[in-house]
Write a protein that holds these residues in place. Structure first.
Motif, short mmCIF file in Angstrom:
data_model
loop_
_atom_site.label_atom_id
_atom_site.label_comp_id
_atom_site.label_asym_id
_atom_site.label_seq_id
_atom_site.Cartn_x
_atom_site.Cartn_y
_atom_site.Cartn_z
N ALA A 93 -0.87 36.97 43.45
CA ALA A 93 0.69 36.81 43.72
C ALA A 93 1.52 37.65 42.70
O ALA A 93 2.60 37.99 43.36
N ARG A 94 1.04 38.06 41.93
CA ARG A 94 1.87 38.73 40.80
C ARG A 94 1.49 40.27 40.40
O ARG A 94 2.29 40.90 39.70
N PHE A 95 0.38 40.73 40.70
CA PHE A 95 -0.15 41.93 40.33
C PHE A 95 -0.19 43.07 41.33
O PHE A 95 -0.71 42.60 42.30
N ASP A 96 0.40 44.38 41.11
CA ASP A 96 0.20 45.05 42.12
C ASP A 96 -1.01 46.05 41.66
O ASP A 96 -0.60 46.92 40.82
N PRO A 97 -2.04 46.30 42.34
CA PRO A 97 -3.13 46.86 41.89
C PRO A 97 -2.67 48.48 41.99
O PRO A 97 -3.59 49.21 41.48
N ASP A 98 -2.06 48.79 43.11
CA ASP A 98 -1.56 50.09 43.22
C ASP A 98 -0.59 50.81 42.27
O ASP A 98 -0.58 52.04 42.11
N ARG A 99 0.19 49.93 41.60
CA ARG A 99 1.02 50.34 40.44
C ARG A 99 0.90 49.97 39.22
O ARG A 99 1.24 50.74 38.30
N GLY B 229 -12.03 60.29 37.25
CA GLY B 229 -11.00 60.68 38.34
C GLY B 229 -9.59 59.67 38.07
O GLY B 229 -9.20 59.30 38.95
N LEU B 230 -9.39 59.50 36.82
CA LEU B 230 -8.05 58.54 36.58
C LEU B 230 -6.91 59.37 37.02
O LEU B 230 -6.66 60.61 37.11
N PRO B 231 -5.84 58.57 37.12
CA PRO B 231 -4.49 59.13 37.57
C PRO B 231 -3.87 59.89 36.40
O PRO B 231 -4.25 59.78 35.27
N LEU B 232 -2.97 60.96 36.85
CA LEU B 232 -2.50 61.78 35.83
C LEU B 232 -1.75 61.14 34.76
O LEU B 232 -1.84 61.48 33.58
N ALA B 233 -1.25 60.07 34.75
CA ALA B 233 -0.57 59.34 33.88
C ALA B 233 -1.33 58.89 32.89
O ALA B 233 -1.20 58.71 31.47
N ASP B 234 -2.56 58.27 33.18
CA ASP B 234 -3.55 57.61 32.31
C ASP B 234 -3.84 58.81 31.52
O ASP B 234 -4.30 58.70 30.52
N LEU B 235 -4.40 60.04 32.04
CA LEU B 235 -5.02 61.26 31.56
C LEU B 235 -3.98 61.72 30.34
O LEU B 235 -4.27 61.97 29.19
N ALA B 236 -2.65 61.60 30.66
CA ALA B 236 -1.65 62.05 29.75
C ALA B 236 -1.41 61.49 28.75
O ALA B 236 -1.41 61.76 27.29
N ILE B 237 -1.47 59.95 28.86
CA ILE B 237 -1.54 59.01 27.59
C ILE B 237 -2.75 59.41 26.78
O ILE B 237 -2.47 59.24 25.35
N GLY B 238 -4.00 59.45 27.44
CA GLY B 238 -5.10 59.79 26.59
C GLY B 238 -5.05 60.96 25.74
O GLY B 238 -5.48 61.08 24.71
N ALA B 239 -4.61 62.09 26.46
CA ALA B 239 -4.34 63.42 25.78
C ALA B 239 -3.49 63.27 24.48
O ALA B 239 -3.57 63.95 23.72
N ASN C 78 6.48 48.96 30.26
CA ASN C 78 6.21 47.26 30.35
C ASN C 78 6.33 47.04 31.92
O ASN C 78 6.02 45.71 32.21
N ARG C 79 6.96 47.83 32.48
CA ARG C 79 6.71 47.87 34.12
C ARG C 79 5.49 48.03 34.82
O ARG C 79 5.08 48.06 35.83
N PHE C 80 4.77 49.00 33.85
CA PHE C 80 3.74 49.60 34.46
C PHE C 80 2.33 48.63 33.96
O PHE C 80 1.21 48.83 34.81
N ILE C 81 2.16 47.91 32.94
CA ILE C 81 1.17 47.01 32.44
C ILE C 81 1.42 45.60 32.85
O ILE C 81 2.65 45.13 32.60
N TYR C 82 0.61 44.81 33.53
CA TYR C 82 0.54 43.57 33.72
C TYR C 82 -0.45 42.89 32.69
O TYR C 82 -1.75 43.15 32.64
N LEU D 235 -13.29 42.81 43.00
CA LEU D 235 -13.90 43.53 44.15
C LEU D 235 -13.66 43.17 45.33
O LEU D 235 -13.36 43.64 46.43
N ASP D 236 -14.27 41.79 45.52
CA ASP D 236 -14.27 40.93 46.90
C ASP D 236 -12.59 41.02 47.38
O ASP D 236 -12.44 40.83 48.80
N GLU D 237 -11.67 40.62 46.70
CA GLU D 237 -10.46 40.38 46.91
C GLU D 237 -9.49 41.71 46.77
O GLU D 237 -8.26 41.70 47.24
N ARG D 238 -10.13 42.93 46.73
CA ARG D 238 -9.45 44.08 46.64
C ARG D 238 -8.28 44.11 45.62
O ARG D 238 -7.25 44.73 46.00
N LEU D 239 -8.63 43.68 44.59
CA LEU D 239 -7.70 43.52 43.44
C LEU D 239 -7.96 44.62 42.32
O LEU D 239 -7.31 44.54 41.13
N VAL D 240 -8.94 45.59 42.49
CA VAL D 240 -9.22 46.44 41.62
C VAL D 240 -8.07 47.57 41.30
O VAL D 240 -7.45 47.95 42.00
N PRO D 241 -7.52 47.53 39.79
CA PRO D 241 -6.27 48.18 39.45
C PRO D 241 -6.59 49.58 39.53
O PRO D 241 -7.53 49.97 38.88
#
Length: 563
Positions: free
Chosen positions: A235-241, A447-457, A192-196, A266-272
């Motif tokens: 204000a509230r979303f961390d696209p890196d996390r 090229g998804l992060p390892l955590a995403d691939l683990a959930i999918g698997a 729940n801290r990982f998903i916004y 894209l313009d605001e660099r908010l791509v998660p």
């Protein structure tokens, strides 16, 4: 009308006491997928100067201690939650605590709901609930509160409906803040801290005959401005996390709006970095520019309500699409690196027992990464319910069974048991041992992060576990359904007692852990206090905290909102 003081308000999401595997939804260990409506209302009421707490029974089963000092309690009601909501309301009213019911089920069934509560808020509650509380405190009468139902003696009053919020008014609504739900971001729920979670639109322009969305939110699409959504995420979303989850019923209903929103990300660099998800219709895949923007903004997967691969069934459901549209949507989304979770329902008058196996083969061949298979559920208040009820084909009004997992009516071309067992059998047939490898190329190619691939698997194995628990938890229902004769009603399953049901569903375990925590002297969570704001209701407000037992508000001790 006697004036009352309403200072402390408790808002509750109940849960059904019958376990449902909810096999079509996104269930993961460490994740509780909550709803946002009560957190929005909590902020609005907090800005009136009230103390508000929000509970979800997925996390904290109801206990009288949580409402000990409440001046009023609001309960959100979906259809499968209704029996539990009514039981809680009965306990509260015996204690003399006023109860307000809101949500989809009571909006469509206010005559039923008003028997169990003091007040029923129909439709959107952002204006109705605070207006109701002001009227109660002023003692001015309730006749002017639009969207309200209530009883005076033996007479039930249904005030005129309240107009839906406009797009400009949606910009003024506070942003969803699921962290206001007590315990949602506790140590047992790290995801729940990982998903916004957020929402950009309301309503739908379609008229599907089985769906309650348009009956509640209107057959029109309303949306926040792109600037409002971007301001929230900045204000509230961390696209890196974080992973971005849009809770919209149909995010691409207005493709031009969605394209503008994605371009702004894209313009605001908010791509998660971990991607985003939402629900879409199949026709979203007709717009190639939209698909390119989805890829560019890291849309990892989408859920699409395809519903059927039979043209006659699609027409009967009012879906407004063809089987070819379904195949093309899955293909095009996969070509753009987007994984597809396809929803399919069975049980129309054109479906026979063969429909389930044919649909599973279709979903696997087309390339669905995930799939939800469910019997047609005639939610009360929808055209499908009214039609089946008029034909005498609905065999139970036990609302807990209206959870898109159980069969509640007599199908025309098969037995209710055939529909239920065939739907359940679709899951192991779809999630075979080769499932992860069949989608590895698309997933790895992103090229998804390892955590995403683990959930999918692990997704297929989690579905198998949920499937096994669903079967074990509903043996009483399965036995009754298998013995059900054509045209007969299902016997009352409540006679089996609620204690065993609580044990199987995990409700008893959560209640025990809550009591253990209190007996061990664990300090209860402090309530959230959101002060009134003079401007821009969409911006997060400071949070003041003090004990629920204190009489006066604290001095200026503002705490920044948590992210």
């Amino acid at each position: 009308m006697e004036r009352v003081v309403i200072r402390k308000v408790v808002l509750i999401y109940p849960v059904s006491r019958r376990y449902s595997g909810s096999l079509s939804t996104h269930r993961l260990p460490g994740l509780v997928t909550a709803h946002s409506g009560l957190t929005i209302l909590a902020q609005i009421l907090g800005r009136q100067g009230r103390l508000v707490r929000v509970y979800d029974e997925q996390l904290t089963p109801f206990g009288e201690a949580m409402v000990a000092d409440a001046d009023l309690v609001g309960i959100s009601v979906q259809t499968s939650w209704a029996p539990r909501a009514y039981r809680i309301a009965a306990v509260l009213r015996r204690r003399g605590i006023p109860v307000v019911l809101g949500g989809v089920h009571v909006t469509l069934n206010p005559d039923e709901a008003v028997r169990h509560a003091d007040f029923v808020v129909r439709g959107e509650g952002e204006r109705t609930l605070p207006e109701l509380l002001r009227a109660l405190e002023a003692g001015t009468g309730l006749e002017h509160v639009l969207g309200l139902s209530y009883r005076r003696g033996d007479v039930v009053h249904h005030n005129p409906p309240r107009p839906l919020l406009t797009g400009r008014e949606l910009d003024e609504v506070p942003w969803p803040r699921l962290e206001l739900i007590e315990g949602l971001e506790g140590p047992g729920h790290p995801l729940n801290r990982f998903i916004y979670f957020t929402m950009a639109t309301r309503g739908c322009h379609q008229a599907c005959r089985y769906c309650s969305v348009t009956r509640v939110f209107g057959r029109s699409l309303r949306h926040r401005s792109v600037a409002s959504v971007v301001a929230e995420l900045r204000a509230r979303f961390d696209p890196d996390r974080q992973f971005l989850f849009f809770m919209d019923d149909s995010l691409a209903a207005d493709p031009d709006y969605l394209k503008s929103l994605l371009q702004a990300l894209l313009d605001e660099r908010l791509v998660p970095r971990h991607g985003w998800h939402s629900q879409l219709r199949a026709d979203a895949a007709e717009d190639l520019e939209l698909l390119r923007l989805m890829r560019a903004t890291n849309c990892v997967w989408v859920t699409c309500g395809f519903e059927s691969i039979d043209q006659r069934s699609l027409e009967a459901l009012g879906k407004g699409q063809r089987p070819d549209d379904v195949w093309r949507a899955i293909t095009r989304l996969r070509e753009h690196g987007v994984l597809v979770n396809g929803f399919f329902m069975f049980g129309t008058d054109h479906d026979g027992p063969e429909a389930m196996a044919e649909t599973v083969r279709f979903a696997r061949r087309a390339g669905c990464f995930a799939a939800g298979f469910m019997p047609l559920t005639p939610f009360p208040g929808t055209p499908v319910f009214e039609e089946l009820e008029a034909e005498g084909r609905i065999f139970t009004h036990d609302w807990e069974l209206y959870d898109v997992q159980h069969v509640v009516f007599h199908p025309r071309r098969m037995s209710a048991w055939d529909l239920y067992s065939g739907t359940l059998a679709s899951y192991p047939a779809f999630y075979r041992a080769d499932h992860p490898m069949r989608h590895a190329r698309v997933a790895l190619g992103r090229g998804l992060p390892l955590a995403d691939l683990a959930i999918g698997a692990t997704w297929p194995w989690l579905k198998h576990l949920a499937w096994a628990r669903e079967v074990a938890a509903n043996l009483d229902y399965a036995r009754a359904l298998r013995a059900l004769r054509p045209g007969a009603d299902l016997p009352d399953l409540d006679s089996g007692g609620l204690a065993l049901r609580d044990l199987v569903s995990g409700h008893a375990w959560r209640r025990l852990m809550s009591r253990v925590g209190r007996s061990a002297g664990r300090r209860p969570l402090e309530p959230r206090w959101v002060p009134p704001l003079a401007a821009d209701l969409s911006a997060p407000a400071p949070v003041r905290r003090h004990s629920v037992t204190s009489g006066a508000p604290p001095r200026e001790a503002a705490v920044p909102p948590s992210g």
